[in-house]
Write a protein that holds these residues in place. Structure first.
Motif, PDB file in Angstrom:
ATOM      1  N   GLN A 166       0.832  -1.210   0.000  1.00  0.00           N
ATOM      2  CA  GLN A 166       0.000   0.000   0.000  1.00  0.00           C
ATOM      3  C   GLN A 166       0.869   1.263   0.000  1.00  0.00           C
ATOM      4  O   GLN A 166       0.851   2.073   0.941  1.00  0.00           O
ATOM      5  N   PRO A 167       1.626   1.446  -1.069  1.00  0.00           N
ATOM      6  CA  PRO A 167       2.591   2.554  -1.080  1.00  0.00           C
ATOM      7  C   PRO A 167       1.919   3.920  -1.125  1.00  0.00           C
ATOM      8  O   PRO A 167       0.860   4.098  -1.730  1.00  0.00           O
ATOM      9  N   ASP A 168       2.575   4.867  -0.503  1.00  0.00           N
ATOM     10  CA  ASP A 168       2.145   6.258  -0.599  1.00  0.00           C
ATOM     11  C   ASP A 168       2.667   6.889  -1.878  1.00  0.00           C
ATOM     12  O   ASP A 168       2.014   7.746  -2.476  1.00  0.00           O
ATOM     13  N   VAL A 169       3.865   6.477  -2.273  1.00  0.00           N
ATOM     14  CA  VAL A 169       4.520   7.002  -3.470  1.00  0.00           C
ATOM     15  C   VAL A 169       5.012   5.814  -4.286  1.00  0.00           C
ATOM     16  O   VAL A 169       5.489   4.816  -3.727  1.00  0.00           O
ATOM     17  N   PHE A 170       4.901   5.923  -5.604  1.00  0.00           N
ATOM     18  CA  PHE A 170       5.300   4.836  -6.495  1.00  0.00           C
ATOM     19  C   PHE A 170       6.199   5.396  -7.588  1.00  0.00           C
ATOM     20  O   PHE A 170       5.917   6.440  -8.171  1.00  0.00           O
ATOM     21  N   VAL A 171       7.290   4.659  -7.872  1.00  0.00           N
ATOM     22  CA  VAL A 171       8.213   5.032  -8.944  1.00  0.00           C
ATOM     23  C   VAL A 171       8.399   3.831  -9.863  1.00  0.00           C
ATOM     24  O   VAL A 171       8.657   2.717  -9.397  1.00  0.00           O
ATOM     25  N   ASP A 172       8.268   4.048 -11.159  1.00  0.00           N
ATOM     26  CA  ASP A 172       8.504   3.008 -12.149  1.00  0.00           C
ATOM     27  C   ASP A 172       9.620   3.490 -13.065  1.00  0.00           C
ATOM     28  O   ASP A 172       9.498   4.540 -13.708  1.00  0.00           O
ATOM     29  N   THR A 179      -2.354   6.859  -4.960  1.00  0.00           N
ATOM     30  CA  THR A 179      -0.905   6.837  -4.752  1.00  0.00           C
ATOM     31  C   THR A 179      -0.260   7.882  -5.652  1.00  0.00           C
ATOM     32  O   THR A 179      -0.656   8.052  -6.808  1.00  0.00           O
ATOM     33  N   LEU A 180       0.735   8.571  -5.137  1.00  0.00           N
ATOM     34  CA  LEU A 180       1.450   9.587  -5.908  1.00  0.00           C
ATOM     35  C   LEU A 180       2.461   8.881  -6.806  1.00  0.00           C
ATOM     36  O   LEU A 180       3.420   8.291  -6.322  1.00  0.00           O
ATOM     37  N   GLY A 181       2.226   8.921  -8.117  1.00  0.00           N
ATOM     38  CA  GLY A 181       2.998   8.093  -9.038  1.00  0.00           C
ATOM     39  C   GLY A 181       3.910   8.880  -9.952  1.00  0.00           C
ATOM     40  O   GLY A 181       3.617  10.014 -10.357  1.00  0.00           O
TER      41      GLY A 181
END
Length: 583
Positions: A197-203, A287-289
């Motif tokens: 359950q991430p708050d921030v996501f980076v791909d 989520t902030l992506g």
């Protein structure tokens, strides 16, 4: 005496065993990338071995497997927490969780190498440990593509020497699969996402649509679509903070250059990441992506170092000035959506609003090709420029739907129900056969792509009509109330007009085909009788014959029109099989 000797021996053995267990092997954590001087990336097996050894060496690192991928191998999740606590329910109470995804396209391996070095440097103390941020990472998401290692499929890319392939073990592009989840990879990702359950996501990605001076570009999830408090925070705080911190650290960055077949100096628009894409999917849970897009024409070493610098800057900003706001902003955003009367399901670029970038590019022109004799685009890296460029990064909703109180999903649609459950949609079940007054959609119109796309022929430009009817449901059918964490996921998948709805991804194509029909030589006599017994039908029928020459000249069309008015016509045809309970 013998008994005493035996006990002493057991005690000595236990002490020796305990001492051995506590002794950790010392590993060389210099990565393949570093050993090669920035020209190589490790194999899949080497990546996993690196993290397994790192977890053995450092208590702050944990590695686990979650689900299977299409390759037959599991998906791994690596977590760094200086507290040594890896229970996410506890972690989320006090800390921000950042989830990093790598190797969705394994030929774009920059993030794989950068994350290995970043987590190592955090674990060994080379970098100061954040107190408010826990970092989780999927080391290699596309395992099958990573195992399909080669040196040729990235035709334009400047390193590394060997890398994985874009398609997974079923040849799916995984960054088109998040909402439809045709692959085991996507299902395993959903498990990880809802566990963390991430708050921030980076791909982490690599791309090239034009040539320019930047090594780094960012593709934040579209802020209007993210919406409300989270969209504002992403656009006005998180993105500018990241750009400023990178500039302070002597890294230039610009928004993803969404340009193909022309030069970017005439302006360009932001990419709209619908839920098929990773950041579009994570948006459904507020989520902030962010996608990192390094420029494939730049040297591999430079790209990996840039990816490292970006993740480091993001963590620094969250740690020092954003962590206390993020959870509250996400909660407010969820509440804003849930309490709204309508929800946007289609978007278009807003050309009335724009930003202006101080863009660093290269002069480009169309010249005659010596190979084809046709015009080709050619950039001149000896002619750099810095100029103001229009950047269109505002979108507006073109279609909104009213938010229902709940959806009813008949139990026969088990493939849909399984995906809803995978994404933590909560349900009630109908306790006995019952009749419920519901809102019913009928498919009015849609277009279908004529070329295959990621295992489908998707629909688009879908339109529906809505009516209120009393429908019989059976014991065991499912009711999903919209007032839940998965609010946005429900609306984006179950509203057929949404861009990446389950309808548009062909989940309900069986309703588009009639299962029963008629033989004209039998039905004609009944059709005549039906018109005689229904004067309103007859009047409408005669008016159609008079006004529509094609209808008047087609016996089949005329009989079908009467058939569809009759009780012979099946109710399931074109009736969308998910039903809405109005608020």
């Amino acid at each position: 005496m013998k008994k005493l000797l035996f006990i002493c021996c057991i005690s000595l053995f236990s002490a020796c065993s305990s001492e051995k267990k506590e002794t950790k092997t010392t590993y060389d954590f210099t990565t393949t990338f570093e050993k090669s001087g920035g020209t190589q990336t490790p194999t899949y097996a080497e990546v996993i071995a690196f993290y397994e050894n790192l977890a053995e060496q450092y208590d702050q690192i944990h590695i686990e497997t979650v689900g299977l991928t299409d390759s037959g191998k599991p998906l791994h999740l690596v977590t760094y927490n200086p507290d040594g606590n890896f229970d996410f329910e506890n972690i989320r109470k006090e800390k921000i969780v950042l989830l990093v995804n790598n190797g969705i396209h394994p030929g774009e391996s920059d993030g794989i190498d950068a994350t290995m070095m970043l987590l190592r440097d955090l674990a060994n103390g080379t970098k100061e440990a954040p107190k408010n941020v826990v970092i989780s990472a999927i080391p290699v998401y596309n395992v099958g593509g990573s195992l399909n290692r080669n040196s040729g499929t990235r035709a334009n890319q400047n390193g590394p020497e060997a890398y994985g392939f874009r398609g997974n073990a079923q040849n799916y592009d995984l960054n088109r699969d998040f909402i439809k989840s045709d692959t085991r990879n996507a299902k395993a990702f959903a498990e990880i996402f809802h566990k963390v359950q991430p708050d921030v996501f980076v791909d982490n990605h690599v791309s090239n649509g034009a040539d320019y001076q930047y090594t780094l570009t960012h593709l934040f999830t579209q802020h209007n679509k993210l919406g409300h408090e989270a969209g504002t925070f992403l656009h006005e705080t998180m993105m500018p903070d990241l750009e400023a911190t990178l500039l302070k650290n002597e890294w230039d960055i610009t928004p993803y250059v969404n340009v193909f077949g022309r030069t970017p100096d005439s302006g360009f628009s932001q990419f709209m990441d619908s839920p098929r894409y990773s950041t579009g999917y994570t948006t459904l849970f507020n989520t902030l992506g962010l996608m990192v897009e390094t420029h494939m024409l730049k040297p591999y070493k430079q790209r990996v170092e840039g990816t490292y610098a970006l993740m480091d800057a993001l963590i620094e900003n969250i740690e020092t000035k954003q962590h206390s706001d993020i959870k509250n902003i996400r909660k407010k955003t969820h509440d804003s959506f849930v309490n709204a009367k309508t929800y946007p399901v289609q978007w278009t670029l807003d050309r009335e609003q724009k930003s202006v970038l101080n863009f660093k590019g290269f002069e480009g022109e169309f010249v005659t090709s010596e190979l084809t004799g046709q015009k080709r685009l050619k950039y001149d890296s000896n002619k750099p420029f810095t100029k103001d460029v229009d950047y269109f990064n505002y979108f507006k909703a073109t279609k909104e739907v009213t938010v229902p109180k709940a959806y009813i999903i008949p139990q026969g649609w088990h493939n849909v129900i399984e995906l809803l459950k995978l994404n933590k949609v909560t349900f009630e079940t109908i306790k006995k056969d019952t009749i419920v007054e519901v809102e019913v959609y009928h498919i009015k119109d849609f277009k279908t792509h004529t070329n295959p796309y990621e295992g489908h022929y998707p629909h688009y430009n879908t339109e529906v009509t809505k009516s209120t009817q009393k429908i019989g449901f059976r014991k065991g059918d499912f009711i999903a109330n919209t007032n839940q964490t998965a609010f946005r996921y429900l609306l984006e998948t179950l509203e057929p007009e949404a861009v990446d709805s389950f309808f548009n991804w062909n989940f309900f194509d069986t309703i588009l085909q009639q299962k029963e029909g008629f033989s004209a030589y039998v039905f004609e006599d009944e059709a005549k009788e039906l018109l005689q017994n229904n004067p309103d039908w007859k009047a409408e029928f005669e008016q159609l014959k008079a006004s529509d020459e094609t209808f008047a000249n087609s016996a089949r069309q005329q009989l079908r029109w009467i058939y569809m008015k009759s009780n012979h016509y099946e109710k399931a045809h074109l009736r969308y099989p998910i039903f809405r309970i109005a608020r």
